[in-house]
Design an enzyme around this catalytic site. Sequence first.
Site, mmCIF file in Angstrom:
data_model
loop_
_atom_site.group_PDB
_atom_site.id
_atom_site.type_symbol
_atom_site.label_atom_id
_atom_site.label_comp_id
_atom_site.label_asym_id
_atom_site.label_seq_id
_atom_site.Cartn_x
_atom_site.Cartn_y
_atom_site.Cartn_z
ATOM 1 N N TYR A 96 87.828 67.002 2.801
ATOM 2 C CA TYR A 96 88.477 68.023 1.984
ATOM 3 C C TYR A 96 89.340 67.331 0.940
ATOM 4 C CZ TYR A 96 90.997 72.286 0.777
ATOM 5 O OH TYR A 96 91.524 73.358 0.112
ATOM 6 N N TYR A 150 82.242 73.610 -4.809
ATOM 7 C CA TYR A 150 83.509 73.635 -4.077
ATOM 8 C C TYR A 150 83.348 74.618 -2.919
ATOM 9 C CZ TYR A 150 88.570 73.669 -3.439
ATOM 10 O OH TYR A 150 89.837 73.531 -2.918
#
Lengths: 397, 146
Positions: free
Chosen positions: A350, A299
């Site tokens: 994203y 991430y």
Amino acid sequence: MPDWGHASDFDDVRGQFAIAGIGETAYTKASGRTAREIGIEAAERAIADAGLEPTDIDGLTWSGAFPDFDVAAFREHFGTTHDMWTSPWGGGMAWAATAPYLAARAIRDGKATHVLNVFPVAWATQRSSMTGGPGEVHATQSLKQNLEVPFGWFPQPVYFATIMRRHMLEFGTTEEQFGAVAVSCRRHANLHPGAVMHDKKMSLDDYRAAVMLADPLRLFDSCLISDGGAAYVTTTTERARDLPQPPAVVLGVSEGFSDTGGHWAQQRAFTSTPQVFSAPRAFTMAGLTPSDVDVLTVYDPFTVVSLMQIEDMGFCPKGEVGAFVEGDTLHHDAGKLPFNTHGGLLSHAYVLGIAHVVECVKQLRGTAPAQVPNCEVAVYGGYTGHMASTLVLAQDR
Amino acid sequence: MAIRRDDFPLPDVDDPLTAPYFSGAARGELMITRCDACDRFVWYPDERCAQCGGELTWTPVSGDATLFSWAVVRRAFLPAFAERVPFVTALVAIDEDPAVRIPTYLVDAEPESLRADEPVRVTFRPLSFPTVPDKSVIVPMFERTR
């Protein structure tokens, strides 16, 4: 082990469960779609990829933090009425790693057979109506609203610029080393037809020339804002072997927490992530070490979060990640540690980590656009401030 | 979920969780919460001490601190900051307990000359934004001591 955090005690589920189906929507800039619509499409595709019908899905994990796709949405869209085991502790971010563990527990307890995890987001579409963009959820918190926002310590790019500065001060990490991560991710996105930045090349010079948002953090240290979503189906490894796709077997899963609160400003270990606590647990469960990993996805809202997780997960000694990531280390084809091979949050989309897990599964199937040769072990590192998580997936053997 | 308060992003000085921080600043004191039971500074303020469950009391501290880290904000992430950029926002660690970090402005700071862990001292200054006319709040800011 440091004293500023802890790991959860997860049951050993090594080898018994697998991801049997994945589904993705288009990843785009503002699409005009709702997150719910995106979630439905991701769910449909994951169920189809697994060779299942909606009526076979008897478990659902979704994001309680971003409740755009839940059981009600599932039932309304698919017209089903059967009982479903469900948990709001799935979805994306750190929970994209631990959703298979929730599924494993539910399956083991006889509550479900095929568990779908879904995460959609439509922040590109919603952005103009948000206060400080994705910072809005932070700005609404009383402590941040009174002690951080008035002082310009807001939103996320500023937090991470401050963390980045401290990493540079403590370890001598250079701007070019942060840039190496961004450039590697872009290179992978250029190979990935579905990546938002597929058509946009970026060199280290381009990185340096990018607008400074909050010195030392540049535009290209920062993730995109996107619409899109993905989903995956977890079942037993045994059951997965009867389904059309090769299983991506869960060898290890874990989560770790910082005990010094939920605020970035007050993290005692300011330049570390709770991967310090999480990653060793997942590798122990898997019976593997970082050197066994063929592809790593983490991430990566900002380059510094990638650098910190790479060192905190044990891929290099703490503080040495800057030198480690230079050159082609992170490249899919020649690198020592193929990294975010879809382009990550920086250059793919994203969508808060869910596409990272999907990328791991594709790498194990051998169907990734930037395919790592002979990829047998793929790891996702999830992160959300005071929490980190680790998912070790492997080919079925 | 949008912020409804008209004077945002000024602090809400009436928020009971943080009000003493701003009333302290108004009279020239830097106030931090401390646990009555275990004597630790607990920051940010909370309902109780996370370590021992004790009651927290707002306590004045010296205002001496060190510069832990900083960013030079160049993009205005909120309209209120459009005329303020570029500015230095920092985390300073108080001398009494460096684990207590205060987000703050460094005033009159030349960004290029800042040094990690250099000493800084509190200064109480009015904060205002052009988007919030006719209102200001005295807040703790920090300045270099050398």
